[in-house]
Design a protein around this motif. Structure first.
Motif, PDB file in Angstrom:
ATOM      1  N   ARG A 137       0.822  -1.202   0.000  1.00  0.00           N
ATOM      2  CA  ARG A 137       0.000   0.000   0.000  1.00  0.00           C
ATOM      3  C   ARG A 137       0.862   1.261   0.000  1.00  0.00           C
ATOM      4  N   SER A 138       1.912   1.286   0.816  1.00  0.00           N
ATOM      5  CA  SER A 138       2.725   2.494   0.911  1.00  0.00           C
ATOM      6  C   SER A 138       4.159   2.163   1.301  1.00  0.00           C
ATOM      7  N   ILE A 139       5.071   3.035   0.866  1.00  0.00           N
ATOM      8  CA  ILE A 139       6.479   2.980   1.285  1.00  0.00           C
ATOM      9  C   ILE A 139       6.883   4.395   1.663  1.00  0.00           C
ATOM     10  N   LYS A 140       7.442   4.548   2.862  1.00  0.00           N
ATOM     11  CA  LYS A 140       7.888   5.846   3.352  1.00  0.00           C
ATOM     12  C   LYS A 140       9.375   5.757   3.709  1.00  0.00           C
ATOM     13  N   LEU A 141      10.176   6.599   3.114  1.00  0.00           N
ATOM     14  CA  LEU A 141      11.613   6.625   3.379  1.00  0.00           C
ATOM     15  C   LEU A 141      11.958   7.928   4.078  1.00  0.00           C
ATOM     16  N   ARG A 142      12.670   7.836   5.219  1.00  0.00           N
ATOM     17  CA  ARG A 142      13.060   9.001   5.996  1.00  0.00           C
ATOM     18  C   ARG A 142      14.533   8.868   6.382  1.00  0.00           C
ATOM     19  N   VAL A 143      15.326   9.908   6.131  1.00  0.00           N
ATOM     20  CA  VAL A 143      16.757   9.891   6.470  1.00  0.00           C
ATOM     21  C   VAL A 143      17.147  11.243   7.044  1.00  0.00           C
TER      22      VAL A 143
END
Length: 359
Positions: A137-143
């Motif tokens: 459904r979703s992919i969230k990338l945070r760096v």
């Protein structure tokens, strides 16, 4: 096609460390920089903006890794393509990557841009999480690359290229929202994130997804990349760039910010990647959350941002040499399998370089 001889262009902190890691992994390395550099590997001093001089310097090499500012990579990749070399870089610049994709259509070697931390490592992690679902459904990338002990209202230190930071804060960002590919402004969509009990804020920045929007369009409802900072940072940066109009002079903006917030040795890289989807009909969420700290390599302490970036690209180069990745054409980061990547000599640093903040 195994190879051994590689030129590393740009011997700043990241480039120098990447060259050292390549030597550790058994490569024959030639470091090339515009300035004379002392190093435990062969070096050349070359004007890297001079195409003829660069071509001459790369004769006899089998691969090239560019750790140069993004605006030089169009020229470098074109020379590498002409010589039939494998090409690797760390760029987050979208037009540069589009140029390299065109070159890859007729390349004799592999063209692999965006091999750093983001884009790069986090895309490999995100694809691994996505592959664990029947449908995503979703992919969230945070760096976030940050000082461990922030001071002042910005809570930041320029341990990364100021040119790169300014670009990612100002250039438009690709996202997939409700199944539609969109372009949104940087420094928007602010949200709170907690890692190891530490509150951070995340906001849109450009380039971190690499080619993922293209890969997942039509397969996923939501996909986005955000940079993480300490709370209050994004409001001040919006004031600086937009209300004070510093967006109109990017070079001067980078100079001012670096002068105000110079690099620190004690940094931390926060990574928060999450995917949601269905497994056996049930909605599930899977997360990869890490805090990466400085590690000792070659008898010296290396900043978290330097080693995470350097190790990422060197692990990919090891996999190409070993035949685990394509030898020709264009390489997308999300096509790189995570476990073999972490099992390389250099990728192993990602398994030993993280810990809980209060460990």
């Amino acid at each position: 096609m195994s190879f051994n001889k590689i030129a590393v262009l740009g011997l700043g902190k990241v480039g120098h460390l990447a060259a050292e890691l390549l030597v550790e992994s058994g490569f024959t390395v030639t470091g090339i920089d515009a300035r004379e550099t002392r190093a435990p590997f062969a070096t050349k001093t070359v004007d890297l903006s001079d195409t003829a001089a660069l071509k001459a310097a790369l004769e006899g090499q089998e691969a090239v890794l560019s750790c140069l500012p993004y605006h030089l990579n169009i020229g470098v990749s074109t020379v590498a393509h002409g010589l039939g070399l494998h090409y690797f870089d760390l760029t987050e610049d979208v037009p540069t990557t589009k140029h390299i994709r065109e070159l890859a259509k007729t390349s004799k070697g592999l063209m692999a841009p965006q091999c750093g931390l983001a884009p790069g490592f986090v895309g490999i992690v995100a694809a691994d999480l996505a592959n664990q679902f029947d449908s995503v459904r979703s992919i969230k990338l945070r760096v976030g690359a940050l000082p461990q002990n922030p001071t002042g209202l910005l809570g930041y230190a320029f341990n990364w290229s100021p040119e790169g930071v300014v670009n990612e804060y100002l250039n438009d960002c690709e996202v997939i929202e409700e199944g539609v590919l969109k372009t949104v402004s940087a420094m928007e969509w602010t949200e709170a994130i907690y890692i190891d009990g530490m509150q951070l804020e995340a906001f849109t920045t450009s380039g971190g997804l690499g080619t993922m929007c293209e890969t997942y369009l039509g397969k996923i409802e939501n996909l986005d990349y955000k940079t993480m900072r300490y709370p209050g940072h994004v409001q001040l940066m919006n004031f600086f760039f937009h209300e004070l109009l510093m967006r109109e002079n990017r070079a001067e903006a980078g100079r001012i910010l670096t002068n105000a917030k110079p690099p620190v040795d004690e940094d931390v890289v926060y990574v928060h990647v999450a995917a949601e989807g269905r497994v056996d009909g049930q909605m599930r969420r899977k997360e990869f959350v890490r805090s990466y700290y400085p590690v000792e390599i070659g008898g010296k302490s290396r900043t978290a941002i330097a080693w995470t970036t350097s190790a990422s690209v060197v692990a990919v180069i090891e996999m190409v040499r070993g035949g685990a990745l394509p030898q020709q054409g264009f390489l997308k980061q999300e096509d790189i399998p995570l476990k073999p990547y972490l099992d390389t000599r250099t990728g192993h640093y990602y398994q030993i370089g993280h810990r809980a903040r209060h460990a």
